[in-house]
Write a protein that holds these residues in place. Structure first.
Motif, PDB file in Angstrom:
ATOM      1  N   THR A   1      -0.429   4.400  -5.134  1.00  0.00           N
ATOM      2  CA  THR A   1      -0.642   5.854  -5.155  1.00  0.00           C
ATOM      3  C   THR A   1      -2.061   6.227  -4.753  1.00  0.00           C
ATOM      4  N   GLN A   2      -2.959   5.230  -4.704  1.00  0.00           N
ATOM      5  CA  GLN A   2      -4.366   5.443  -4.345  1.00  0.00           C
ATOM      6  C   GLN A   2      -4.733   4.601  -3.123  1.00  0.00           C
ATOM      7  N   HIS A   3      -3.806   4.516  -2.205  1.00  0.00           N
ATOM      8  CA  HIS A   3      -3.953   3.623  -1.065  1.00  0.00           C
ATOM      9  C   HIS A   3      -4.755   4.253   0.072  1.00  0.00           C
ATOM     10  N   MET A   4      -4.854   5.572   0.084  1.00  0.00           N
ATOM     11  CA  MET A   4      -5.544   6.222   1.202  1.00  0.00           C
ATOM     12  C   MET A   4      -7.026   5.862   1.214  1.00  0.00           C
ATOM     13  N   ALA A   5      -7.536   5.544   2.404  1.00  0.00           N
ATOM     14  CA  ALA A   5      -8.955   5.252   2.582  1.00  0.00           C
ATOM     15  C   ALA A   5      -9.523   6.248   3.585  1.00  0.00           C
ATOM     16  N   PRO A   6     -10.194   7.284   3.107  1.00  0.00           N
ATOM     17  CA  PRO A   6     -10.702   8.312   4.029  1.00  0.00           C
ATOM     18  C   PRO A   6     -11.906   7.826   4.826  1.00  0.00           C
ATOM     19  N   THR A   7     -12.252   8.588   5.843  1.00  0.00           N
ATOM     20  CA  THR A   7     -13.500   8.430   6.585  1.00  0.00           C
ATOM     21  C   THR A   7     -14.239   9.756   6.512  1.00  0.00           C
ATOM     22  N   PHE A   8     -15.355   9.858   7.221  1.00  0.00           N
ATOM     23  CA  PHE A   8     -16.048  11.141   7.305  1.00  0.00           C
ATOM     24  C   PHE A   8     -15.327  12.096   8.262  1.00  0.00           C
ATOM     25  N   GLY A   9     -14.354  11.561   9.008  1.00  0.00           N
ATOM     26  CA  GLY A   9     -13.581  12.391   9.916  1.00  0.00           C
ATOM     27  C   GLY A   9     -12.292  12.870   9.278  1.00  0.00           C
ATOM     28  N   SER A  10     -11.367  13.298  10.111  1.00  0.00           N
ATOM     29  CA  SER A  10     -10.121  13.863   9.602  1.00  0.00           C
ATOM     30  C   SER A  10      -9.038  12.809   9.384  1.00  0.00           C
ATOM     31  N   GLN A  11      -9.199  11.631   9.974  1.00  0.00           N
ATOM     32  CA  GLN A  11      -8.161  10.605   9.898  1.00  0.00           C
ATOM     33  C   GLN A  11      -8.574   9.476   8.959  1.00  0.00           C
ATOM     34  N   PRO A  12      -7.724   9.148   7.984  1.00  0.00           N
ATOM     35  CA  PRO A  12      -8.045   8.019   7.104  1.00  0.00           C
ATOM     36  C   PRO A  12      -7.890   6.700   7.843  1.00  0.00           C
ATOM     37  N   TRP A  13      -8.556   5.666   7.353  1.00  0.00           N
ATOM     38  CA  TRP A  13      -8.425   4.361   8.006  1.00  0.00           C
ATOM     39  C   TRP A  13      -7.392   3.481   7.316  1.00  0.00           C
TER      40      TRP A  13
END
Length: 658
Positions: free
Chosen positions: A493-505
């Protein structure tokens, strides 16, 4: 008939003997399987047979072995069920109980033990050999190239000792990268001293060797860097340094003078030296100067304008190099054997050629280690060509400052970052001096990612992100299978890895997403049986989802994980109940029952309650609503009422909530 009865009885006896044999295969006859060890060792050669440690062993300790390492081995043996541990200084010619030999390779008893196992000592710094032989009751040798290597061998032994039988094998192992660990370099609430102590103990278990103390909100390390620490704080830092030494972790103290330093003023060089002298007096031997996140095209004093000319990026590079070179020279004079100074430059990301980097490359003492965060502040991936470009730009191999799993920037609001450490290319050890993770404000929840960082730094070519991720869950769960499964459900449930941009890595909730998409497909395209199976599977998944938080609270070996994750676990539990009601609604709708509407309405209410839960105030830099599998779970709960239509004649049926 009588004869047939005798034959039948004989067959039964024979079958009983066979079945008993199947259940009690002799230790020597059982197959030797490759153990799963983390970090992955450089090499494992399996032999034949096993050693049963039983309840009594002899611990053969070589002269000069660190007493705390010996104590750790004793603790591991006790945890493995060993009741009697005798101590010896020599290896028995024919052991009547398993002999555990412990020491470095320059001692006679270790050389003897390795020879009996046809093994040789690992030659690399921090390296070790573990060799086991089935002679007599068995010999297990833990041989370190040095004291650090021996300590790492014990960490591998900890994993092996938990198996039912110790396999006959030879492990030769050493780290791929010289520097591996974490830098407490985030903004927001720093870790407590208790959390730092736990973190140092944790770093030891994953063979990390470096911790950098650099919290941005320590005023005596940044805004008031010229001032001496209060005595109580200095004493606490000294205790941490002692804990680090016990764990064979290099405690590195970082100061951030950039916002106010006058680069050309000898008084500021002396102020830095006084700061480091005070830390050296309490047992800290490694130092770091951080020059990140500052305005570097504006001088802090008129003296610098005279010394270096008008402010510019190039002039800043020259000025910084002069200051750092002076500090490095002072450190070398006071402690010729000290580790080199580490610095993080103002241009700490990307590898583009700039006047600042050119000046730093030209003027900075080649001994000084330079940190680099990759292709961006939070890079989606790092490749070997990226690292080669950084080597060229800074004139030396860099020390990677990896901004994962840090959650101190706006895009991480409401998130714990619990995805595996991934998308760093195998082979980076050839172009990096090491790798440090910048963890989250939450220490214990940082461990899944940091476990991956340490494993990658130890052996990047054999690193398996998914298996290491599962290992981290097992470690947090103390080996309990049910708690491990609950943690992995939570991690998803906490798998998202954001960046400083709009697309997560890294994408959000891939396991849950796949499961919910399968339900959608079955409802859209399947027959009656397929729909029923999909709804039944969803119900089981929802039940596991809803119960996972309580299992985590009750079952994790590290209580700090549940405490620091509290609002996320609370929100997950409510979302789990909403998913249970959603499954009930789909089941009712599939049966043509008007009860579906009530289930869906209750699910919507619970989802709204869950979405309103906020982070612990002040715990992170940005407070906000908790995110649980967002974009996946919330969408499914919202869409569920539209997936199966219920006829108007069925709308009045009563229902109950789950």
């Amino acid at each position: 008939m009588q004869g047939n009865g005798k034959i039948g009885a004989s067959v039964m006896v024979a079958m009983a003997s066979l079945m008993a044999g199947i259940g009690a295969v002799p230790v020597s006859a059982r197959p030797v399987t490759l153990p799963a060890l983390f970090p992955a060792p450089a090499s494992i050669d399996l032999g034949t047979g096993h050693i049963t440690l039983g309840t009594s062993v002899a611990l053969v300790v070589a002269p000069g072995t660190d007493p705390e390492t010996v104590a750790l081995v004793r603790q591991i043996l006790t945890n493995a069920g060993i009741e009697t541990i005798t101590t010896a200084t020599r290896l028995s010619s024919k052991p009547d109980r398993p002999n555990i030999v412990l020491g470095t390779g320059d001692t006679a008893v270790v050389r003897d033990a390795l020879a009996r196992s046809n093994a040789t000592l690992e030659a690399h710094a921090e390296g070790y050999t573990i060799a086991s032989a089935a002679a007599g009751a068995g010999i297990v040798t833990l041989a370190g190239h040095d004291a650090d290597g021996l300590f790492h061998a014990v960490q591998t032994f900890r994993q092996l000792a938990g198996r039912p039988d110790f396999p006959v094998l030879v492990i030769r192992d050493h780290p791929a990268m010289p520097i591996r660990g974490t830098i407490e370099g985030f903004y927001g609430a720093p870790w407590s001293m208790a959390d730092r102590t736990k973190h140092l103990d944790f770093l030891a278990t994953v063979k990390a060797n470096t911790y950098v103390y650099s919290p941005k909100d320590d005023p005596y390390a940044r805004d008031r860097w010229r001032e001496a620490y209060p005595a109580a704080t200095l004493s606490s830092l000294g205790t941490l340094a002692k804990t680090a030494r016990r764990n064979h972790v290099d405690f590195v103290y970082a100061v951030s003078p950039g916002p106010s330093v006058c680069f050309s003023d000898p008084a500021d060089v002396q102020a830095l030296e006084r700061k480091f002298d005070a830390l050296r007096a309490i047992g800290v031997g490694s130092f770091y100067v951080a020059l990140d996140d500052i305005e570097y095209t504006k001088w802090n004093c008129e003296r610098d304008k005279t010394a270096f000319g008008p402010s510019s990026a190039e002039a800043a590079g020259v000025a910084q190099a002069q200051l750092l070179n002076a500090v490095q020279a002072g450190l070398s004079t006071k402690d010729p054997g000290a580790r080199a100074l580490i610095m993080v430059p103002t241009e700490y990301y990307d590898a583009k050629e700039t006047p600042y980097k050119a000046a730093l490359r030209k003027h900075l003492d080649p001994r000084i280690v330079v940190q680099w965060t990759g292709t961006d502040v939070v890079p989606p991936a790092i490749s070997i060509p990226d690292a080669k470009a950084a080597t060229k730009a800074f004139g030396r191999k860099t020390l990677l400052w990896d901004n994962y799993p840090v959650n101190d920037y706006a895009q991480t609001t409401g998130r714990l970052l619990l995805a595996p450490y991934a998308r760093r290319e195998a082979g980076l050890s050839g172009e990096l001096t090491g790798i440090l993770s910048n963890p989250m404000n939450q220490e214990a929840p940082s461990r899944p990612a940091v476990t991956g960082v340490a494993a990658f730094g130890w052996n990047d070519t054999a690193y398996d992100a998914e298996r290491t991720w599962h290992f981290s869950a097992r470690e947090l769960a103390g080996g309990d299978e049910r708690a491990t499964a609950a943690l992995l459900t939570f991690f998803d449930t906490q798998h998202m890895a954001p960046t400083f941009g709009s697309q997560p890595w890294q994408e959000q909730a891939p396991r849950l997403k796949a499961a919910l998409e399968a339900v959608r497909e079955a409802l859209a395209d399947g027959d009656t049986a397929a729909r029923q199976r999909a709804i039944a599977d969803l119900t089981a998944r929802a039940d596991a989802f809803a119960t996972a938080p309580d299992i985590i609270r009750a079952g994790t070996i590290e209580p700090g994980f549940a405490v620091q994750s509290r609002p996320w676990l609370d929100a997950m539990q409510r979302w789990g109940r909403a998913l249970q009601l959603t499954a009930a609604g789909l089941d009712a709708a599939n049966r043509g029952s008007g009860a579906a509407d009530r289930y869906f309405a209750d699910a919507k209410r619970l989802a709204s309650d869950a979405a309103a839960i906020k982070t612990i105030s002040g715990a992170t830099r940005f407070d906000g609503p908790i995110k649980i599998a967002d974009g996946i779970l919330d969408r499914f709960v919202a869409d569920a009422p539209t997936l199966i239509a219920v006829g108007p004649s069925d709308r009045g049926e009563a229902t109950t909530t789950r």
